[in-house]
Motif scaffolding. Structure first.
Motif, short mmCIF file in Angstrom:
data_model
loop_
_atom_site.label_atom_id
_atom_site.label_comp_id
_atom_site.label_asym_id
_atom_site.label_seq_id
_atom_site.Cartn_x
_atom_site.Cartn_y
_atom_site.Cartn_z
N ASN A 170 0.81 -1.19 0.00
CA ASN A 170 0.00 0.00 0.00
C ASN A 170 0.86 1.26 0.00
N GLN A 171 1.90 1.24 0.81
CA GLN A 171 2.79 2.39 0.91
C GLN A 171 3.50 2.62 -0.43
N PHE A 172 3.84 1.52 -1.11
CA PHE A 172 4.46 1.65 -2.43
C PHE A 172 3.54 2.43 -3.36
N ILE A 173 2.25 2.07 -3.35
CA ILE A 173 1.28 2.75 -4.22
C ILE A 173 1.16 4.24 -3.83
N ILE A 174 1.13 4.50 -2.53
CA ILE A 174 1.04 5.90 -2.07
C ILE A 174 2.27 6.69 -2.53
N SER A 175 3.46 6.09 -2.35
CA SER A 175 4.68 6.80 -2.75
C SER A 175 4.70 7.05 -4.25
N LEU A 176 4.22 6.06 -5.00
CA LEU A 176 4.17 6.22 -6.46
C LEU A 176 3.33 7.45 -6.81
N LYS A 177 2.20 7.57 -6.16
CA LYS A 177 1.33 8.72 -6.45
C LYS A 177 1.94 10.02 -5.93
N ASP A 178 2.64 9.92 -4.80
CA ASP A 178 3.28 11.13 -4.23
C ASP A 178 4.30 11.74 -5.17
N THR A 179 4.94 10.91 -6.00
CA THR A 179 5.96 11.46 -6.91
C THR A 179 5.37 12.49 -7.85
N SER A 180 4.03 12.43 -8.06
CA SER A 180 3.40 13.38 -8.99
C SER A 180 3.59 14.82 -8.52
N LEU A 181 3.74 14.99 -7.18
CA LEU A 181 3.94 16.35 -6.66
C LEU A 181 5.29 16.92 -7.06
N PHE A 182 6.18 16.04 -7.47
CA PHE A 182 7.52 16.51 -7.81
C PHE A 182 7.55 17.24 -9.15
N ALA A 183 6.38 17.34 -9.79
CA ALA A 183 6.27 18.20 -10.97
C ALA A 183 6.76 19.62 -10.61
N VAL A 184 6.55 20.01 -9.35
CA VAL A 184 6.96 21.36 -8.95
C VAL A 184 8.47 21.56 -8.98
N ILE A 185 9.24 20.48 -8.88
CA ILE A 185 10.68 20.66 -9.01
C ILE A 185 11.20 20.06 -10.32
N SER A 186 10.26 19.88 -11.25
CA SER A 186 10.62 19.47 -12.62
C SER A 186 11.47 18.21 -12.68
N THR A 187 11.05 17.15 -11.98
CA THR A 187 11.84 15.92 -12.07
C THR A 187 11.63 15.20 -13.38
N GLY A 188 10.62 15.68 -14.15
CA GLY A 188 10.38 15.01 -15.43
C GLY A 188 9.54 13.77 -15.31
#
Ligand SMILES: Nc1ncnc2c1ncn2[C@@H]1O[C@H](COP(=O)(O)OP(=O)(O)O)[C@@H](O)[C@H]1O
Ligand SMILES: [Mg+2]
Lengths: 226, 240
Positions: A161-179
């Motif tokens: 479950n945590q893996f899925i949450i972390s996967l979705k959390d990466t979407s916030l990194f759009a703000v630092i342009s991780t691509g």
């Protein structure tokens, strides 16, 4: 009503479905890369701090508790902004986009993993520790051979479950342009001015990963129950 | 073999054992009886340091285990323990439950440990269950595996904490039979039990505990037929 149907008909032939896809495929690879590496280090961090929470030493317990509560009490968006911008600004510590994202996932997932580990170990009947100790196993050996294997089985669903949450959390990194996927989708939006197809497609791309994960987890939980 | 001198045990402010003095000789079977909450389990657990001794001395052979410098893991290989709720390792097979001690603590080779474990399982009548997991066993079978697991360490003393209290009545007999055999072979045993028949038949001595005190001890016939202390009389009249 008639307009809506016409509008939907247009969608079926829209070129933007296919147009955004290469962007998203490129982005989702970065999403997965950040997630896998971040969660891997998060697991290590979480196991160490989760076990520290079970420690009799007040200092070790206190340090682990501070880390866990600070991370769980702040949004991951704040954490990544802090790592990427604030550290650079104040200490001159700079990370590239990807590294900042990976670190944010690792320390964030680590705090949640720690609670999963602590809960999993605590859920094992204390008679197991006593039985292990009573035949002469040390407390470390009992943890390793008796408690941990049983706890791990119970920890796998919440870890998944945590893996899925972390996967979705990466979407916030759009703000630092991780691509990652969201950033890439938005690039397409910016150049075409089209919103619906790119964002709809973005959701589908995430689901194509999360749904199989959830199916596997449910199957594992069912197996655990019997 | 075991000598307990002026043993006190407290949990915080709660004094659970008070001034316990007991001697258990080699090959003796001592049964401990008494009402629930009287400190029987705590007493037993002080004998293998599952509970820390608050004050007093507990000698096992020539070692005072209340001394903080004692090697706890070494000591526990000499003192086997059987729990009310078996506490088998559910993720290990019956055979692995029995061999883990010899392999991990004594460093025995797996082949050797397996052979010894099978003969112990034969002794408790469960050799055919060696490769099963505990969950497929009845309570009585689980408890016999737990006995084999403790015996695998070649202990000098065996402690039993209400080994049949969690069992369906029809399964009690098998476990008691294994314990009787052990006693016959000369194993030194301390048994907390409500099985008065067992205490009478197998016990060399019975100790009655109440509210943390050892109230009375004597041979079984004397304790059961002619208890001296009013508290012993009251307890026995309730359960017999
Ligand atoms: N770990 C513990 N912490 C606090 N109190 C305990 C603990 N273990 C036992 N006690 C208390 O000690 C007393 C004796 O318990 P126990 O030895 O289990 O009695 P018995 O086995 O005769 O029923 C009880 O009042 C019990 O509540
Ligand atoms: Mg008890």
């Amino acid at each position: 009503m008639h307009d809506l149907i016409e509008h939907l008909m247009e969608l079926t032939t829209s070129p933007h479905w296919g147009g955004v896809l290469p962007y998203l495929i490129e982005g989702i690879q970065i999403t997965l890369y950040i997630t896998f590496i971040g969660v891997f280090f998060g697991l290590i961090l979480g196991i160490v701090t989760g076990l520290a929470r079970l420690s009799k030493s007040k200092i070790i317990y206190g340090l682990a508790t501070c880390y866990i509560e600070v991370i769980r009490g702040t949004p991951i968006l704040v954490q990544v902004l802090f790592i990427y911008f604030a550290l650079a600004d104040f200490f001159g510590i700079t990370f590239d986009h990807l590294t900042a994202g990976i670190i944010a996932i690792a320390i964030n997932a680590g705090a949640y993993v720690a609670e999963i580990v602590r809960g999993g170990v605590a859920s094992i009947d204390k008679g197991q520790m006593e039985a292990g100790r009573s035949i002469g196993l040390s407390s470390f050996q009992t943890m390793r051979y008796i408690i941990w294997p049983q706890a791990l089985k119970r920890m796998i669903p919440p870890l998944g479950n945590q893996f899925i949450i972390s996967l979705k959390d990466t979407s916030l990194f759009a703000v630092i342009s991780t691509g990652e996927a969201v950033f890439m989708g938005r690039q397409y939006v910016a150049t075409t001015g089209v919103y619906f197809e790119p964002y709809f497609m973005m959701g589908l791309v995430y689901l194509s990963i999360t749904i199989p994960c959830m199916i596997i987890l449910r199957a594992y939980e069912r197996k655990l129950d019997v | 073999m075991i000598q307990v001198k002026d043993l006190y045990k407290s949990f915080g402010d709660l004094q659970v054992l008070k001034d316990i003095n007991v001697e258990v000789k080699e090959q003796e079977v001592v049964c401990v009886i008494g009402p629930s909450g009287s400190g029987k389990s705590t007493f037993l657990r002080c004998l293998n340091l599952l509970e820390e001794v608050t004050s007093g001395e507990v000698w096992i052979e020539d070692e005072n285990i209340a001394d903080p410098s004692v090697n706890i893991n070494q000591l526990r290989t000499k003192v086997g323990m059987v729990f009310q709720h078996f506490n088998l390792f559910p993720h290990k097979t019956v055979l692995e439950n029995v061999t883990i001690g010899p392999i991990k603590v004594k460093g025995e080779a797996k082949e050797k440990a397996d052979i010894e474990a099978v003969s112990l399982l034969e002794k408790v009548g469960l050799a055919d269950k060696a490769n099963d997991y505990p969950r497929s066993l009845s309570g009585g079978q689980k408890q016999r595996v737990a006995i084999a697991r403790a015996l695998a360490m070649n202990p000098r003393v065996m402690l039993f904490d209400e080994p049949t209290s969690a069992l369906d009545p029809e399964l009690v007999g098998d476990v008691l039979a294994v314990m009787k055999d052990l006693a016959k072979e000369g194993m030194t045993m301390v048994v907390v039990t409500h099985e008065m028949g067992f205490a009478r038949e197998v016990g060399d001595r019975v100790i009655f505990m109440d509210e943390g005190y050892m109230i009375e001890e004597g041979d079984p016939e004397q304790i059961f037929n002619d208890p001296q202390h009013s508290r012993t009389q009251a307890f026995l009249s309730k359960i017999l």
